[in-house]
Design an enzyme around this catalytic site. Sequence first.
Site, mmCIF file in Angstrom:
data_model
loop_
_atom_site.group_PDB
_atom_site.id
_atom_site.type_symbol
_atom_site.label_atom_id
_atom_site.label_comp_id
_atom_site.label_asym_id
_atom_site.label_seq_id
_atom_site.Cartn_x
_atom_site.Cartn_y
_atom_site.Cartn_z
ATOM 1 N N GLY A 11 64.936 53.814 41.479
ATOM 2 C CA GLY A 11 65.161 52.760 42.592
ATOM 3 C C GLY A 11 63.954 52.972 43.409
ATOM 4 O O GLY A 11 63.412 53.870 43.810
ATOM 5 N N ILE A 151 65.345 56.352 48.906
ATOM 6 C CA ILE A 151 65.857 56.150 50.306
ATOM 7 C C ILE A 151 67.007 57.186 50.520
ATOM 8 O O ILE A 151 67.317 57.422 51.491
ATOM 9 C CB ILE A 151 66.345 54.838 50.354
ATOM 10 C CG1 ILE A 151 67.577 54.528 49.506
ATOM 11 C CG2 ILE A 151 65.500 53.761 50.446
ATOM 12 C CD1 ILE A 151 68.303 53.259 49.749
ATOM 13 N N ASP A 152 67.507 57.776 49.457
ATOM 14 C CA ASP A 152 68.859 58.618 49.623
ATOM 15 C C ASP A 152 68.586 60.020 50.383
ATOM 16 O O ASP A 152 69.653 60.592 50.750
ATOM 17 C CB ASP A 152 69.382 58.868 48.306
ATOM 18 C CG ASP A 152 69.676 57.726 47.277
ATOM 19 O OD1 ASP A 152 70.052 56.638 48.019
ATOM 20 O OD2 ASP A 152 69.631 57.695 46.248
ATOM 21 N N GLY A 195 72.879 55.686 49.317
ATOM 22 C CA GLY A 195 73.029 56.972 49.224
ATOM 23 C C GLY A 195 73.251 57.821 47.989
ATOM 24 O O GLY A 195 73.254 59.034 47.908
#
Length: 366
Positions: A11, A151-152, A195
């Site tokens: 991602g 981003i997690d 997440g």
Amino acid sequence: RKRIGVLTSGGDSPGMNAAVRAIVRVAISRGCDAYAIFEGYEGLVNGGDMIKKFGWADVRGYLAIGGTLIGTARCASFRERKGRLSAAYNLIKNGIDALIVCGGDGSLTGADVLRSEWPGLLEDLIKEGRITIEEATRFKHLTVVGLVGSIDNDMSSTDITIGAVTSLHRICEAIDSISSTALSHSRAFVIEVMGRHCGWLALMAAVSTGADFVFIPERPPISDDWESEMCETLKKHRDLGKRMTIVIVAEGAIDKNLDPIRPEYIKKLLTDHGLDTRVTTLGHTQRGGKPCSFDRNLATIQGVEAVQAVLRATPDTPSPMIGIRENKITCEPLMKAVELTRQVAEAIAQKDFRRAMDLRDPEFSE
Ligand code: F6P
């Protein structure tokens, strides 16, 4: 002269472009050649014009742009040995002997697998007549360095991953917007945030926005009557004069039996308790858009360190992962970080939530 390839994988995350820019420019200034590998591991497996030598100007304007300009993919063929054989071939044919990968734990593990298989892959390529013995001798070792772009914020051994802070900002902005309409109508909102199996975004967003309740995978509600207890807490907040209710649900939230907690279920509970409730799934708005200054800086400094790590590497040192701890850039064995990350998932699967929380963040879990 070192030839360093860079790719982004998995991602996308805000700040990946800043990392690519730093790697390309530092590589050039240290007398190396820099190659961009497009579409993540797809570019490595397919080769051809998906691998391009990059000059200083090729990364102009990269700092402020979200996503990843060199593309990314979740590549199935690289998970097969056949795919990795093509990847090795394309690296050698382009003269690339070092690979910097910016991605999540799966993507970084893939790079380390390629490195550990390298001698066997060379042998097969010679047998198949695709490379010469001289080439195999010249490219005897592959250097691999990992940067964590996600981003997690779900990687162990680093305090923060590239893109997580931008994403958190985006979530907070969205919740602020929702709050004004929630307040106007005296409504409740159940907000689902991304997440994957990590609750960092949800937890930090809850703290930053003063949410009434939050569900995260690492600490599921343990009481048999958590539904009533939650509704009681929300009622207490209303009784204190609050005109709106915000419940944040991490997409990986689970109950103590490991069953997912879905926003629609929370909505039903709240509605049954008389709250006019809406559900908002923030989705990919959380991942897109301009990186904040923190992510641009983090990615730049880590990009610089990644090139230094390539130049320092020896055939015997384990592949490093560039992280940050207590505001210091770190360089630790990649597979150790991956293993610790795996242990969190294992602790959750064994319902050992305390251990999962400790592994994620010992200080916070206190
Ligand atoms: O890992 C980043 C992430 O955005 C997760 O938070 C989310 O679960 C997933 O990727 C979504 O993936 P996709 O963009 O493939 O739908």
